[in-house]
Design an enzyme around this catalytic site. Structure first.
Site, mmCIF file in Angstrom:
data_model
loop_
_atom_site.group_PDB
_atom_site.id
_atom_site.type_symbol
_atom_site.label_atom_id
_atom_site.label_comp_id
_atom_site.label_asym_id
_atom_site.label_seq_id
_atom_site.Cartn_x
_atom_site.Cartn_y
_atom_site.Cartn_z
ATOM 1 C CD GLN A 22 4.790 87.091 47.702
ATOM 2 O OE1 GLN A 22 5.320 87.006 46.585
ATOM 3 N NE2 GLN A 22 4.896 86.147 48.612
ATOM 4 C CG HIS B 92 -0.017 84.544 51.606
ATOM 5 N ND1 HIS B 92 1.275 85.033 51.529
ATOM 6 C CD2 HIS B 92 -0.822 85.543 51.205
ATOM 7 C CE1 HIS B 92 1.238 86.288 51.104
ATOM 8 N NE2 HIS B 92 -0.027 86.612 50.890
#
Ligand code: 5GP
Ligand code: ZN
Length: 140
Positions: free
Chosen positions: A94, A100
């Site tokens: 990430q 998301h």
């Protein structure tokens, strides 16, 4: 909202993005460094760092809109498949710490990646977002 979060800035309109869809809970926009044409992100508008933090209703709203987004991506990009990717914490890769979901069109035989190497030209992303907006039929 957190001050230094780029996705919160996009939600608030303080940073630019090529928007495909939004409602009271979620926002869909084009990834700035696409791994493939049509690489899109779905985020909750409410800041949450990752899957460990995101609220159940926001998570459900993101998942719900992933289905019509997949249909719109297939129509616009005529892809063979779509990868749904979601990374949590730096150890998992990430890089933006606002939850998301990635939807990345795929074609048979092409090498796979989550992160693109180059920033896409604004005109190209604008044109792709416009084509997706024309065919996207939101869930719910
Ligand atoms: P992660 O590695 O956290 O799963 O993915 C973050 C994604 O956000 C990457 O695919 C990256 O290209 C994208 N990204 C980073 N900064 C921006 C930005 O300012 N605007 C947009 N539209 N995408 C961004
Ligand atoms: Zn945020």
């Amino acid at each position: 909202m957190t001050e230094d979060c780029i996705f919160c800035a996009i939600v608030a309109g303080r940073a630019p993005a090529h928007r495909v869809f939004e409602d009271e809970r979620v926002l869909i926009f084009m990834d700035l460094f696409p791994a493939h044409a049509g690489h899109t992100l779905i985020i909750p508008k409410q800041h949450a760092t990752d899957l460990f933090e995101v609220g159940a209703e926001d998570l459900a709203a993101v998942v719900a809109q992933s289905k019509p987004l997949a249909a719109a991506l297939e129509r616009v990009f005529d892809c063979d498949g779509i990868a749904v990717i979601q990374l949590n914490r730096a150890a998992a890769g990430q890089t933006v710490f606002h939850y998301h979901m990635h939807l990345i069109p795929r074609n048979a035989g092409e090498p796979f990646g989550v992160h693109g190497k180059r920033q896409a030209p604004a005109e190209r992303l604008a044109e792709q977002a416009a084509r997706l907006r024309e065919v996207f039929e939101p869930a719910g």
